[in-house]
Design a protein around this motif. Sequence first.
Motif, PDB file in Angstrom:
ATOM      1  N   SER A 280       0.724  -1.259  -0.146  1.00  0.00           N
ATOM      2  CA  SER A 280      -0.052   0.029   0.152  1.00  0.00           C
ATOM      3  C   SER A 280       0.943   1.203  -0.072  1.00  0.00           C
ATOM      4  O   SER A 280       1.945   1.270   0.509  1.00  0.00           O
ATOM      5  CB  SER A 280      -0.938  -0.038   1.249  1.00  0.00           C
ATOM      6  OG  SER A 280      -1.769   1.224   0.980  1.00  0.00           O
TER       7      SER A 280
ATOM      8  N   GLN B 135      -1.506   5.268   4.157  1.00  0.00           N
ATOM      9  CA  GLN B 135      -1.921   4.533   5.557  1.00  0.00           C
ATOM     10  C   GLN B 135      -0.979   3.595   5.961  1.00  0.00           C
ATOM     11  O   GLN B 135      -1.309   2.573   6.652  1.00  0.00           O
ATOM     12  CB  GLN B 135      -3.254   4.280   5.281  1.00  0.00           C
ATOM     13  CG  GLN B 135      -4.310   4.952   4.632  1.00  0.00           C
ATOM     14  CD  GLN B 135      -4.807   6.181   5.746  1.00  0.00           C
ATOM     15  OE1 GLN B 135      -4.028   7.201   5.298  1.00  0.00           O
ATOM     16  NE2 GLN B 135      -5.280   6.128   6.874  1.00  0.00           N
TER      17      GLN B 135
ATOM     18  N   GLU C 294      -0.711   3.437   9.789  1.00  0.00           N
ATOM     19  CA  GLU C 294      -2.060   3.182  10.472  1.00  0.00           C
ATOM     20  C   GLU C 294      -2.197   1.571  10.321  1.00  0.00           C
ATOM     21  O   GLU C 294      -2.707   0.790  11.253  1.00  0.00           O
ATOM     22  CB  GLU C 294      -3.212   3.887   9.519  1.00  0.00           C
ATOM     23  CG  GLU C 294      -3.086   5.409  10.030  1.00  0.00           C
ATOM     24  CD  GLU C 294      -2.465   6.043   9.091  1.00  0.00           C
ATOM     25  OE1 GLU C 294      -1.646   5.622   8.443  1.00  0.00           O
ATOM     26  OE2 GLU C 294      -2.610   7.338   9.387  1.00  0.00           O
TER      27      GLU C 294
ATOM     28  N   LYS D  34     -10.065  -3.356   5.554  1.00  0.00           N
ATOM     29  CA  LYS D  34     -11.155  -3.029   4.948  1.00  0.00           C
ATOM     30  C   LYS D  34     -12.300  -2.482   5.986  1.00  0.00           C
ATOM     31  O   LYS D  34     -13.214  -1.626   5.535  1.00  0.00           O
ATOM     32  CB  LYS D  34     -11.774  -4.221   4.034  1.00  0.00           C
ATOM     33  CG  LYS D  34     -10.852  -4.279   2.885  1.00  0.00           C
ATOM     34  CD  LYS D  34     -11.787  -5.227   1.960  1.00  0.00           C
ATOM     35  CE  LYS D  34     -11.124  -5.290   0.514  1.00  0.00           C
ATOM     36  NZ  LYS D  34     -11.547  -4.461  -0.302  1.00  0.00           N
TER      37      LYS D  34
ATOM     38  N   GLN E 196     -11.677  -0.730   8.371  1.00  0.00           N
ATOM     39  CA  GLN E 196     -11.392   0.734   9.012  1.00  0.00           C
ATOM     40  C   GLN E 196     -12.135   1.775   8.171  1.00  0.00           C
ATOM     41  O   GLN E 196     -12.515   1.577   6.872  1.00  0.00           O
ATOM     42  CB  GLN E 196      -9.841   0.953   9.079  1.00  0.00           C
ATOM     43  CG  GLN E 196      -8.986   0.036   9.726  1.00  0.00           C
ATOM     44  CD  GLN E 196      -9.691  -0.028  11.168  1.00  0.00           C
ATOM     45  OE1 GLN E 196      -9.640   0.980  11.925  1.00  0.00           O
ATOM     46  NE2 GLN E 196     -10.070  -1.338  11.920  1.00  0.00           N
ATOM     47  N   PRO E 197     -12.447   2.883   8.893  1.00  0.00           N
ATOM     48  CA  PRO E 197     -13.083   4.111   7.892  1.00  0.00           C
ATOM     49  C   PRO E 197     -12.349   4.461   6.658  1.00  0.00           C
ATOM     50  O   PRO E 197     -12.857   4.872   5.751  1.00  0.00           O
ATOM     51  CB  PRO E 197     -13.382   5.087   8.943  1.00  0.00           C
ATOM     52  CG  PRO E 197     -13.052   4.695  10.289  1.00  0.00           C
ATOM     53  CD  PRO E 197     -12.330   3.168  10.289  1.00  0.00           C
ATOM     54  N   TRP E 198     -10.960   4.389   6.724  1.00  0.00           N
ATOM     55  CA  TRP E 198     -10.259   4.823   5.788  1.00  0.00           C
ATOM     56  C   TRP E 198      -9.702   3.532   4.950  1.00  0.00           C
ATOM     57  O   TRP E 198      -9.311   3.915   3.643  1.00  0.00           O
ATOM     58  CB  TRP E 198      -8.747   5.391   6.227  1.00  0.00           C
ATOM     59  CG  TRP E 198      -8.092   4.771   7.487  1.00  0.00           C
ATOM     60  CD1 TRP E 198      -8.181   4.942   8.646  1.00  0.00           C
ATOM     61  CD2 TRP E 198      -7.521   3.491   7.466  1.00  0.00           C
ATOM     62  NE1 TRP E 198      -7.707   3.984   9.658  1.00  0.00           N
ATOM     63  CE2 TRP E 198      -7.122   3.250   8.488  1.00  0.00           C
ATOM     64  CE3 TRP E 198      -6.821   2.592   6.243  1.00  0.00           C
ATOM     65  CZ2 TRP E 198      -6.177   2.090   9.007  1.00  0.00           C
ATOM     66  CZ3 TRP E 198      -6.216   1.434   6.733  1.00  0.00           C
ATOM     67  CH2 TRP E 198      -5.575   1.008   8.105  1.00  0.00           C
ATOM     68  N   GLY E 199      -9.996   2.319   5.287  1.00  0.00           N
ATOM     69  CA  GLY E 199      -9.869   1.084   4.535  1.00  0.00           C
ATOM     70  C   GLY E 199     -10.551   0.771   3.339  1.00  0.00           C
ATOM     71  O   GLY E 199     -10.159   0.100   2.447  1.00  0.00           O
TER      72      GLY E 199
ATOM     73  N   VAL F 269     -11.732   2.391   1.164  1.00  0.00           N
ATOM     74  CA  VAL F 269     -11.267   3.376  -0.256  1.00  0.00           C
ATOM     75  C   VAL F 269      -9.857   2.983  -0.447  1.00  0.00           C
ATOM     76  O   VAL F 269      -9.350   3.794  -1.402  1.00  0.00           O
ATOM     77  CB  VAL F 269     -11.730   4.836  -0.272  1.00  0.00           C
ATOM     78  CG1 VAL F 269     -13.139   4.971  -0.070  1.00  0.00           C
ATOM     79  CG2 VAL F 269     -11.036   5.470   1.088  1.00  0.00           C
ATOM     80  N   LEU F 270      -9.088   2.348   0.284  1.00  0.00           N
ATOM     81  CA  LEU F 270      -7.839   2.086   0.139  1.00  0.00           C
ATOM     82  C   LEU F 270      -7.422   1.077  -0.942  1.00  0.00           C
ATOM     83  O   LEU F 270      -7.822  -0.102  -0.738  1.00  0.00           O
ATOM     84  CB  LEU F 270      -7.056   1.685   1.599  1.00  0.00           C
ATOM     85  CG  LEU F 270      -5.405   1.764   1.717  1.00  0.00           C
ATOM     86  CD1 LEU F 270      -4.848   2.987   1.381  1.00  0.00           C
ATOM     87  CD2 LEU F 270      -5.246   1.211   3.090  1.00  0.00           C
TER      88      LEU F 270
END
Length: 72
Positions: free
Chosen positions: A6, A9, A12, A57, A59-62, A64-65
Amino acid sequence: MITIASAMQQEEIKALLESYDGGDFTYKFSQKQGIKLVFEVTGDKEEAAKKAKELIKAQPWGGVLYFQAAAV
C-alpha cells in the motif's frame, strides 16, 4: 510471513495489525520493502493474510484504500 502493499496509510496499517488481539494470529512488523510492509505472523499465513485484509477494509479509511495482502 505476509506482505501488505500500500502506498498510503502505512503507519495506520502497522499500528492496526500489531495491535490486533483476536487470538488466532499475531502480526509483528518486520521490514519495509518499497511500498510493501512485511509482517511476521503466527498461525496459517494464508489465513493471516485474509484476516489482515478484513481488518484493513473494516477501518473507515480502509474501504477506499487500494492495497494487496499476500502470504509469502
